[in-house]
Design an enzyme around this catalytic site. Structure first.
Site, PDB file in Angstrom:
ATOM      1  N   HIS A   1     -20.644 -78.367 122.964  1.00  0.00           N
ATOM      2  CA  HIS A   1     -21.534 -78.450 121.799  1.00  0.00           C
ATOM      3  C   HIS A   1     -21.442 -79.847 121.181  1.00  0.00           C
ATOM      4  O   HIS A   1     -21.357 -79.994 119.954  1.00  0.00           O
ATOM      5  CB  HIS A   1     -21.187 -77.366 120.772  1.00  0.00           C
ATOM      6  CG  HIS A   1     -21.549 -75.978 121.233  1.00  0.00           C
ATOM      7  ND1 HIS A   1     -22.844 -75.538 121.300  1.00  0.00           N
ATOM      8  CD2 HIS A   1     -20.770 -74.947 121.682  1.00  0.00           C
ATOM      9  CE1 HIS A   1     -22.855 -74.269 121.740  1.00  0.00           C
ATOM     10  NE2 HIS A   1     -21.613 -73.900 121.989  1.00  0.00           N
TER      11      HIS A   1
ATOM     12  N   GLU B   1     -17.716 -72.125 124.705  1.00  0.00           N
ATOM     13  CA  GLU B   1     -18.823 -72.343 125.642  1.00  0.00           C
ATOM     14  C   GLU B   1     -18.778 -73.708 126.327  1.00  0.00           C
ATOM     15  O   GLU B   1     -19.796 -74.382 126.456  1.00  0.00           O
ATOM     16  CB  GLU B   1     -20.162 -72.121 124.909  1.00  0.00           C
ATOM     17  CG  GLU B   1     -20.251 -70.714 124.333  1.00  0.00           C
ATOM     18  CD  GLU B   1     -21.541 -70.397 123.578  1.00  0.00           C
ATOM     19  OE1 GLU B   1     -22.031 -69.287 123.751  1.00  0.00           O
ATOM     20  OE2 GLU B   1     -22.033 -71.247 122.821  1.00  0.00           O
TER      21      GLU B   1
ATOM     22  N   ASP C   1     -22.987 -80.069 116.364  1.00  0.00           N
ATOM     23  CA  ASP C   1     -23.361 -79.280 117.544  1.00  0.00           C
ATOM     24  C   ASP C   1     -24.251 -80.139 118.435  1.00  0.00           C
ATOM     25  O   ASP C   1     -24.433 -81.334 118.170  1.00  0.00           O
ATOM     26  CB  ASP C   1     -24.051 -77.966 117.136  1.00  0.00           C
ATOM     27  CG  ASP C   1     -23.695 -76.824 118.086  1.00  0.00           C
ATOM     28  OD1 ASP C   1     -23.955 -76.972 119.295  1.00  0.00           O
ATOM     29  OD2 ASP C   1     -23.155 -75.810 117.638  1.00  0.00           O
TER      30      ASP C   1
HETATM   31  C1  ACM Z   1     -20.284 -68.887 119.343  1.00  0.00           C
HETATM   32  O1  ACM Z   1     -21.085 -68.056 118.906  1.00  0.00           O
HETATM   33  N1  ACM Z   1     -20.589 -69.606 120.426  1.00  0.00           N
HETATM   34  C2  ACM Z   1     -19.000 -69.106 118.723  1.00  0.00           C
END
Ligand code: ACM
Ligand code: ZN
Length: 790
Positions: free
Chosen positions: A289, A354, A214
């Site tokens: 991420h 995201e 991440d």
């Molecule tokens: C997530 O909670 N962004 C998968």
């Protein structure tokens, strides 16, 4: 998880088990102890009498079946630890006539790959299944038929190790019964990962989703790219600062927080999980991420960087892997090849969530790729990205799974979707023939609060109490039978922004993961909240025996109170999520005991006091103690005026809410708060006539993430004429402002009976945000509520 998503209302319904089932609860003969199994089996038919484990008991199997040995050894090891019995393992051919536990293959069409049959008679226990996982789950059920102390890892004193005679036929509803652990936001050592896998096994969960990469770290050794563990695995330590206000790594500063698993560690964990029939799904996040990757390889971004491993939250995540740079795909192919070689399971998770497209819109390479490929927009570029990765994974013999954003711009064939932003994405994917794992924030995000935030450790927000987690239905009624076949199952996710320690991770996952286990395993018609609560009482004893730090939030006492102005009394009502046990309380703040007054219903108090309340079961406290200051302002008809009007959007300009007998809550943006930006604040109380005052209490809010700080001091002065004031006391802020928790701090000014008609309160401004804050020069707020005069 970076933000809280609007909670969805999920409709109940879904596929029915194809198997015929018996109703639950099954009548239990009078001489049988309660059978409390989690997750609830398909059918339980109690017999009479019991089977006692003793010094002569053996565990038997056909030793020609080498794979069966795994479950046999697992059970024998566990039983020997707690019982201290020898329990020799023998070949079925040399088995005695009685006093044995026998693992055996059968052929039974009605049981699926993981189903089993368990029959306990007075003479022997038979564990039978078509396949090895079924035998393992039969052993798990056997353990739960024994006293809960069987789960201890040390010899237990003087317990009768017997189990009731019973026949259980059991098979899971869903094939994917998962739990996710984020080891990036905080790193968890290999030993804890194995311990967590053990916890999954006793719940008959079969999938461990390991979130390995991440923005804040990279946790898996990749031989070809040592930079990923030399650089990307480490960040500057900001552990004492709230996640969302951390400053980035400074030039020249060492990155000391983090860690990673070597490939040997990973292989060890995979073997450990496989011995418990748990498949690991590794997650390697892309294209977003990925800040930790960019810290080592800035050339894989659209802008070229430079970057450092994120120390805390970043939002939105604009710096992502470039979608138009072929060297990114060469890198990812090399990484994924090593990951695919390590993990034997069929799925590899590539994140996909995201991904802010700001930089892709500005990037010449990304835009060139969009033109060359005739794509409509950046969404389709992410879709192309996912397709390329899917092609690589196919070549490695793996299936791709990703968060539901991978559906935007078109979902590549053969991919599976993990539906987190509600269930709609999962439903849509299932309708178009894609396999789906349901893990919506609304019911399956265990980083959310499970109880009153005032009583819980700080969490990311949200609210998923146990009853809500239990109410989730993974296969919505609106799906046809064929579509519902694509619902592989259910998964609970624990993101660890606010979870620093293994014990805290257990606290967030348990008991909620017991609910998820039942959703994934038990037949829909057998799910029952009251029955689950009954069985949970025994499950808590199992947690205790294993040393699992399970949350007792369902036992915590919630206080709901209101002020009756005509009677000038505060009315207090107490409750708990479980509604089980009895609530006992004190009004002097002392810890309640089994002898404290029993709560029988709402009661009135006419004087300020400190309430302390807890749930008791079997004469012992069964949950945390709730402590709450309950005020009854002694003086009626107080008037208030303010030096300057409040500036928070919802405030009442008169300041009336400061003396309305209602206290603002810590969580969320409560309209009870009265707030001012960047200035000292003067609040003037007129008591109507000269009155002796013992003390004045003012509550202030502190939430560094929201730039709200409690004032450095509160000056209290009194006057008889409203013109000439004498300072009586000055209350200093109690603890350092660096405290990251959103809290309410009560400033208690002792006036010791001074007589006054007017009381002037001056709260000094905290000034600009402190140097450790991410926005150090920003103006700060003071939020106040409530003012209590005693
Ligand atoms: C997530 O909670 N962004 C998968
Ligand atoms: Zn780019």
């Amino acid at each position: 998880m970076a933000r809280i998503v609007t909670l969805l209302i999920v409709c109940c319904g879904g596929i029915m088990s194809a198997l015929s089932t018996s109703p639950i609860p099954t009548p239990v003969p009078a001489d049988s102890p309660a059978i409390h199994i989690v997750p609830q089996p398909l059918s339980v038919t109690p017999g009479s009498g019991s089977f006692a484990l003793g010094r002569g008991t053996v565990i038997a199997y056909h030793t020609s079946n080498a794979e069966v040995r795994k479950s046999v050894v697992y059970l024998a090891d566990l039983l020997r630890q707690s019982t201290g019995l020898p329990l020799p393992i023998v070949d079925a051919a040399t088995m005695p006539k009685r006093d044995y536990i026998f693992f055996n293959y059968i052929r039974d069409e009605s049981l699926n790959r993981e189903g089993y049959r368990l029959e306990a008679t007075k003479d022997a226990v038979f564990l039978e299944a078509n396949n090895d996982p079924g035998l393992f789950y039969a052993a798990q059920t056997l353990l739960q038929l024994l006293p809960p102390e069987v789960f201890a890892d040390t010899k237990q004193p003087a317990t009768a190790w017997s189990l009731p005679c019973v026949t259980i036929v059991d098979t899971p509803r869903f094939a994917w019964r998962g739990a996710m652990l984020d080891v990036v936001r905080h790193f968890f050592p290999k030993e804890f990962v194995k311990r967590f896998i053990d916890h999954l096994a006793i719940h008959k969960l079969n999938t461990f989703h390991w979130h390995l990469t991440d923005d804040q770290g990279w946790r898996i050794e990749i031989k070809k790219y040592p930079q990923l563990t030399q650089t990307s695995a480490w960040r500057a330590d900001r552990e004492d600062v709230h996640w969302n206000v951390r400053t980035p790594q400074a030039p020249g500063e060492l990155a000391t927080y983090g860690g990673f698993y070597t490939q040997d560690d990973i292989r060890e964990v995979i073997r450990y999980a496989a011995d418990r029939y748990i498949t690991i799904v590794p997650e390697i996040e892309m294209p977003s991420h990925a800040t930790a990757i960019l810290a080592a390889f800035p050339e894989f971004s659209c802008t070229g960087g430079p970057f450092t491993v994120a120390t805390g939250g970043i939002w939105p995540i604009k710096d992502i892997l470039c979608g138009g740079n072929d060297s990114v795909f060469v890198f990812l192919e090399n990484v994924l090849r090593e990951v695919a070689d390590l993990f034997p399971g069929p799925f590899l998770h590539i994140g996909g969530d995201e991904a802010d497209k700001t930089e892709w819109k500005r990037c010449p390479k990304c835009q060139a790729r969009i033109r060359e490929e005739g794509l409509a927009n950046e969404m389709e570029l992410q879709s192309l990205f996912t397709r390329r990765i899917e092609g690589m994974l196919s070549g490695f013999g793996k299936r791709l799974i990703g968060w539901d954003e991978i559906m935007e711009g078109g979902l590549p064939a053969r991919t599976a979707v993990m539906s987190w932003r509600g269930v709609a994405g999962g439903q849509e994917a299932a309708r178009s023939g894609h396999d789906v794992v349901m893990a919506p924030t609304s019911h399956c995000y265990f980083d959310y609060y499970q109880g009153d935030p005032a009583l819980e450790p700080i969490s990311i927000g949200g609210f998923v109490p146990l009853e809500k987690a239990y109410a989730f239905e993974p296969a919505p009624d609106s799906l046809t039978m064929d579509e519902a076949k694509h619902i592989l199952g259910v998964q609970a996710n624990l993101w660890t922004e606010y979870v620093h320690q293994p014990a805290h991770a257990e606290y967030m996952h348990f008991p909620r993961l017991s609910a998820t286990a039942e959703i994934g395993w038990s037949a829909k018609q057998h799910r029952s909240w009251p029955s689950f609560l009954d069985r949970l009482e025994t499950q808590f004893k199992r947690y205790d025996a294993r040393g699992i730090n399970a949350a007792r939030s369902i036992m915590a006492v919630a206080v709901s109170d209101s002020f009756d102005t005509s009677a000038w009394k505060r009315i207090v009502a107490l409750s708990s999520q479980s509604g089980r046990g009895e609530i006992r309380y004190t009004l002097d703040g002392s810890t309640p005991s089994a002898g404290s007054p029993l709560y029988r219903g709402p009661f009135a108090i006419s004087k300020s006091c400190v309430l302390a309340a807890a749930t008791f079961m079997d004469g012992k406290a069964a949950g945390p103690t709730t402590t709450r200051r309950l005020s009854v302002t002694a003086v009626q008809n107080v008037k208030i005026s303010l030096s300057s009007p409040p500036e928070n959007t919802k405030a009442d300009s008169s300041g009336r809410r400061l003396i309305d007998h209602r206290r603002a809550a810590v969580a969320g943006v409560d309209t009870q708060w009265t707030g001012w930006k960047n200035s000292d604040v003067m609040m003037l109380l007129d008591l109507g006539r000269t009155t002796p005052v013992q003390r004045v209490i003012v509550g202030f809010y502190q939430s560094p993430a929201g730039l709200v700080f409690s004032p450095p001091s509160l000056e209290v002065s009194t006057s008889d004429d409203g013109t000439t004031f004498t300072q009586v006391t000055r209350v200093q802020e109690a603890s350092p402002v660096k405290d990251p928790r959103p809290t309410v701090r009560d400033y208690v000014a002792e006036l010791n009976g001074v007589s006054a008609r007017f009381i002037r309160l001056v709260a000094t401004s905290p000034g600009a945000a402190p140097a450790w804050h991410r926005s150090p020069s920003d103006p700060t707020w003071i939020y106040a509520d409530e003012i209590i005069v005693e």
